[in-house]
Design an enzyme around this catalytic site. Structure first.
Site, mmCIF file in Angstrom:
data_model
loop_
_atom_site.group_PDB
_atom_site.id
_atom_site.type_symbol
_atom_site.label_atom_id
_atom_site.label_comp_id
_atom_site.label_asym_id
_atom_site.label_seq_id
_atom_site.Cartn_x
_atom_site.Cartn_y
_atom_site.Cartn_z
ATOM 1 N N ASP A 86 -4.903 -4.448 5.831
ATOM 2 C CA ASP A 86 -5.095 -5.364 4.704
ATOM 3 C C ASP A 86 -3.876 -6.278 4.586
ATOM 4 O OD1 ASP A 86 -6.261 -6.519 2.488
ATOM 5 O OD2 ASP A 86 -5.663 -4.924 1.110
ATOM 6 N N SER A 131 0.858 -1.174 0.000
ATOM 7 C CA SER A 131 0.000 0.000 0.000
ATOM 8 C C SER A 131 0.901 1.233 0.000
ATOM 9 C CB SER A 131 -0.947 -0.041 1.213
ATOM 10 O OG SER A 131 -1.830 1.047 1.195
ATOM 11 N N HIS A 153 -2.615 -1.037 -3.462
ATOM 12 C CA HIS A 153 -3.814 -0.208 -3.295
ATOM 13 C C HIS A 153 -3.761 0.957 -4.281
ATOM 14 C CE1 HIS A 153 -4.394 -1.609 1.157
ATOM 15 N NE2 HIS A 153 -4.759 -2.519 0.278
#
Length: 197
Positions: free
Chosen positions: A141, A21, A48
């Site tokens: 996540d 991310s 992401h």
């Protein structure tokens, strides 16, 4: 199970899944840039991404990678020796027949694509023949996905939070799922690059 220091992705894995991310573009450039042209496993990547925007990530990462890099297409076969990226606003999944699926299911932890769906579906498909790498990021996540990988006998390498641009994601994964190896980005690059020698 083979101890993590003996695990050789080239020999012991059919696929490598990578999740990142915040700070992930630079981390992925380093990792993918370290891979030799003969790297055999398939590489499946979730970063992401903002929805509703065209992504130039494949072009950016492909410029420094010896392997072909492209966004995933729905129903395409998983191919060894290639890097396949989740496109913006789609979850990337591995199907039991070794094809890829693009899903518009609800975001996971506010992200689509999200890391957990890829890791979980790949774990169900590849079991102990999977290596999962979780890198820098600012959410939780990847934690559930790493737990699924390890529960199915796969290997989990997590970026050392102290060396990550944003330590939240690797730290959360370590707390939730543990890891077979906790490595700096440089050490991950060395391990992956050395595995064809």
């Amino acid at each position: 199970m083979t101890p993590s220091h003996e695990f050789n992705p080239q020999r012991d894995a059919d696929a490598v899944v990578l999740g990142a991310s915040a700070g992930g573009v630079q981390a992925l450039q380093a990792l993918l840039g370290s891979l030799p042209a003969g790297f055999a496993p398939a590489l499946l990547v979730v970063l992401h991404l903002s929805p509703g925007r065209e992504s130039r990530l494949a072009e950016l990462l492909g410029a420094g990678c010896a392997l072909p890099v492209a966004e995933a297409l729905d129903k395409q076969p998983v191919r060894g020796g290639t890097v396949t990226l989740a496109p913006p606003d789609y979850h990337l999944l591995v199907e039991p027949d070794l094809t890829l699926a693009l899903s518009v299911d609800e975001p996971v932890l506010f992200s689509r694509p999200a890391i957990d769906p890829l890791f979980e579906s790949a774990a169900a498909t590849y079991g102990p023949r999977l290596l999962a790498l979780l890198l820098t990021g600012a959410s939780n996540d990847g934690s559930a996905g790493l737990a699924a990988v390890r529960a199915r006998g796969g290997q989990a390498w997590v970026q050392d939070p102290s060396s990550a641009s944003v330590p939240t994601m690797p730290a959360a994964a370590l707390a939730h799922a543990g890891a077979d190896a906790v490595l700096t980005l440089d050490d991950m690059c060395r391990r992956l690059a050395a595995c064809t020698k």
